[in-house]
Design a protein around this motif. Structure first.
Motif, PDB file in Angstrom:
ATOM      1  N   MET A 195      13.184 -46.423  51.016  1.00 20.70           N
ATOM      2  CA  MET A 195      13.627 -45.179  50.405  1.00 20.70           C
ATOM      3  C   MET A 195      12.728 -43.402  50.806  1.00 20.70           C
ATOM      4  O   MET A 195      11.969 -44.139  51.785  1.00 20.70           O
ATOM      5  CB  MET A 195      12.835 -44.830  48.847  1.00 20.70           C
ATOM      6  N   ARG A 249      14.644 -52.562  51.012  1.00 20.66           N
ATOM      7  CA  ARG A 249      14.974 -51.089  50.151  1.00 20.66           C
ATOM      8  C   ARG A 249      14.118 -50.288  50.864  1.00 20.66           C
ATOM      9  O   ARG A 249      12.980 -50.402  50.955  1.00 20.66           O
ATOM     10  CB  ARG A 249      14.248 -51.425  48.608  1.00 20.66           C
ATOM     11  N   GLU A 258      17.181 -43.484  47.286  1.00 19.97           N
ATOM     12  CA  GLU A 258      17.116 -44.913  47.994  1.00 19.97           C
ATOM     13  C   GLU A 258      18.570 -44.038  49.115  1.00 19.97           C
ATOM     14  O   GLU A 258      19.425 -43.615  49.129  1.00 19.97           O
ATOM     15  CB  GLU A 258      17.456 -45.895  46.842  1.00 19.97           C
TER      16      GLU A 258
END
Length: 546
Positions: A100, A98, A49
């Protein structure tokens, strides 16, 4: 006549965006957090992340500030959230995005044709963008190379982002694909190689699964996520959502931008490979309004081969290409110049537009799947369908209020480029189409609910009508015409049961026959119906076919 010098690209930067549809992790869960399945580090999982750039004020740079203030407040909340603190979390909370990132791939070696020298591109970022409550992810791959021929750059941009071949040429090369693509690690070791030429693999997969597979190097890039129709196991399954050619952005810093011809601009804007700069790739009538439709010329002035304002944006929806002079300091600056804006503000603008398009395709796909499973006569299938429609309505409501923007900035350049991209992607018409499909499904459920309610009312009416017989009977007993007060208790209980049991049985039987009894009552009440038809309607209560 002196030969015309070859046009060179001093710096080429390309960003590919690949949206894919993520399959549910749990069919019963209302919301899936797919990114959490990749959050646990392991030997088979290179994704980590990405830390929020807005975390430490000491590391917050001017570039971050310029990027932030480019966008309107609703878009700021979408991209960055509303910071920290209890009062803030009650209003909006953290960003729904989010990211990654994997860092094991350092370079990519691309061989365009069998006899060509390979081109080695540096990899700036390999990111996956996940969005709360939306079952898609966007792969963002940014690569760059210095000092490359203009024609080679065009062909490279055209062929690089191909998830799978559309056809095969006589030489065995996948149509419109590079001859070979290799991901390279830190020591230039080959991590994965493309297999566009493996025709049998692609043919057999489509024949077996009715869906295309991806080339081996893209499959490796997405791992440990796995293709839904394949046999491999992974923490997250995905399938392709759009065209096999990935949308892309490109930045070209040229040695002589003023030599870019109209034909070159057309090929850049429409994503074509290199061709004769003196001939048009399409008819003149088709290209009559090319500059109006596909070019953003706020900072461009044609100099007829002479030095002039050279920054030009080409936007076709699936492509966003900017060209300019390599010796223009502002154009090549990574700290506030055009290159900086291209990598950040323009990238986010492009990302939002394609995220919206992919999300709308996802909703449409989910509705098709829900309708395909619908069986009117199957009560369980109906319950599942109602649940699917209810969840889709809920997700779409959040999408419409949290993720749907028709304008993202008041800064002219970003605002107008976003408008051009949205117009070419036809987002407004796609949004209306999906919303109407949802409304149709909601209307169907309303009609079904009304139909069932009407049937229930009919049954209750029939039961009430025929229940009058039992009501009169029990009422007659309750009129005290017979003096049973002197009878023993067991006798009075037996008398009650003698009336209650047949009445209850008659009521239940009436419910069973309520639909046919309703038809009989309709015939009985219709003065135009003959007594013969009335008797036949009565007989159908017991002898009619279901």
């Amino acid at each position: 006549m002196a030969p015309i010098p070859e046009k060179r690209v001093k710096h080429l930067r390309q960003i590919l965006l690949w949206p894919v549809y993520l399959l549910p992790l749990d069919e019963d869960a209302p919301i899936d957090d797919h990114w959490e399945a990749l959050a646990t580090p392991s030997a088979d999982n290179p994704w980590r992340e990405l830390d929020d750039e807005f975390g430490d004020p000491a590391e917050f740079q001017t570039r971050h500030y310029n990027e932030f203030v480019t966008f309107l407040p609703p878009v700021q909340r979408f991209l960055y959230g509303q910071g920290l603190g209890r009062s803030v979390s009650k209003v909006y909370g953290e960003s729904p995005i989010r990211v990654m990132r994997r860092s094991d791939i350092k370079r990519v070696r691309v061989t365009l044709d069998r006899d060509d020298e390979p081109i080695t591109l540096h990899v700036a970022h390999v990111d996956l963008y996940f969005f709360f409550d939306i079952d898609i992810t966007l792969l963002a791959l940014e690569v760059y190379v210095d000092d490359i021929a203009f024609d080679t750059a065009q062909t490279l941009m055209f062929r690089f982002g191909r998830a799978y071949p559309a056809y095969w040429e006589g030489s065995g090369r996948g149509g419109h694909c590079p001859w070979k693509v290799e991901w390279l690690g830190a020591g230039d070791e080959v991590l994965a190689t493309s297999d566009y030429e493996n025709r049998e693999k692609f043919l057999s997969f489509v024949c077996k699964h009715r869906a295309p597979t991806t080339a081996a190097h893209w499959e490796f890039l997405m791992s440990p996520m796995v293709l839904h129709h394949g046999d491999k196991k992974g923490p997250v399954r995905y399938r392709q959502l759009e065209y096999y050619r990935m949308p892309y952005m490109a930045y070209l810093a040229l040695d002589r931008a003023e030599t870019i011809s109209r034909s070159d601009s057309i090929r850049l804007a429409l994503g074509n490979e290199a061709g004769d700069g003196g001939s048009l790739p399409y008819s003149e009538s088709y290209l009559a309004d090319f500059e109006t439709r596909f070019c953003y010329d706020r900072n461009f002035t044609s100099g007829g081969g002479q030095k002039a304002a050279s920054v030009r944006f080409h936007a076709s929806g699936d492509t966003l290409v900017v060209t300019g002079d390599a010796d223009d300091v502002f154009y090549t600056s990574q700290e506030g110049g055009i290159l900086c804006r291209f990598r950040h503000q323009h990238f986010l603008m492009f990302l939002i537009a394609h995220f919206q398009k992919a999300s709308l395709h996802m909703f449409s796909d989910r509705m098709v799947a829900a309708v395909s499973r619908l069986e009117i006569a199957n009560a369980k299938a109906n319950r599942i369908f109602r649940g699917d429609v209810r969840n889709t309505h809920e997700n779409f409501l959040r999408f419409a209020h949290r993720y749907w923007f028709s304008s993202i900035s008041h800064q002219a350049q970003v605002h107008e480029l976003f408008d051009m991209t949205r117009r070419h992607l036809k987002l407004d018409s796609l949004y209306c189409e999906v919303r109407e499909e949802l409304q149709d499904m909601g209307s169907f459920l309303d009609v079904e609910a009304m139909r069932k309610q009407n049937e229930t009312v009919v049954r209750l009416t029939v039961v009430t009508t025929f229940g009058l017989v039992g009501t009169v009977t029990t009422g007659f007993i309750g009129m005290n015409l017979f003096d049973w007060t002197q009878e023993p208790a067991w006798w009075r209980v037996a008398a009650f049961l003698a009336v209650f049991v047949p009445t209850a049985a008659l009521t239940l039987y009436t419910v069973v026959k309520s639909r046919r009894l309703s038809d009989f009552l309709d015939a009985l009440s219709d003065e135009k119906v003959t007594w013969g038809r009335r008797w036949r309607a009565l007989l159908r209560v017991w002898f009619g076919k279901s």
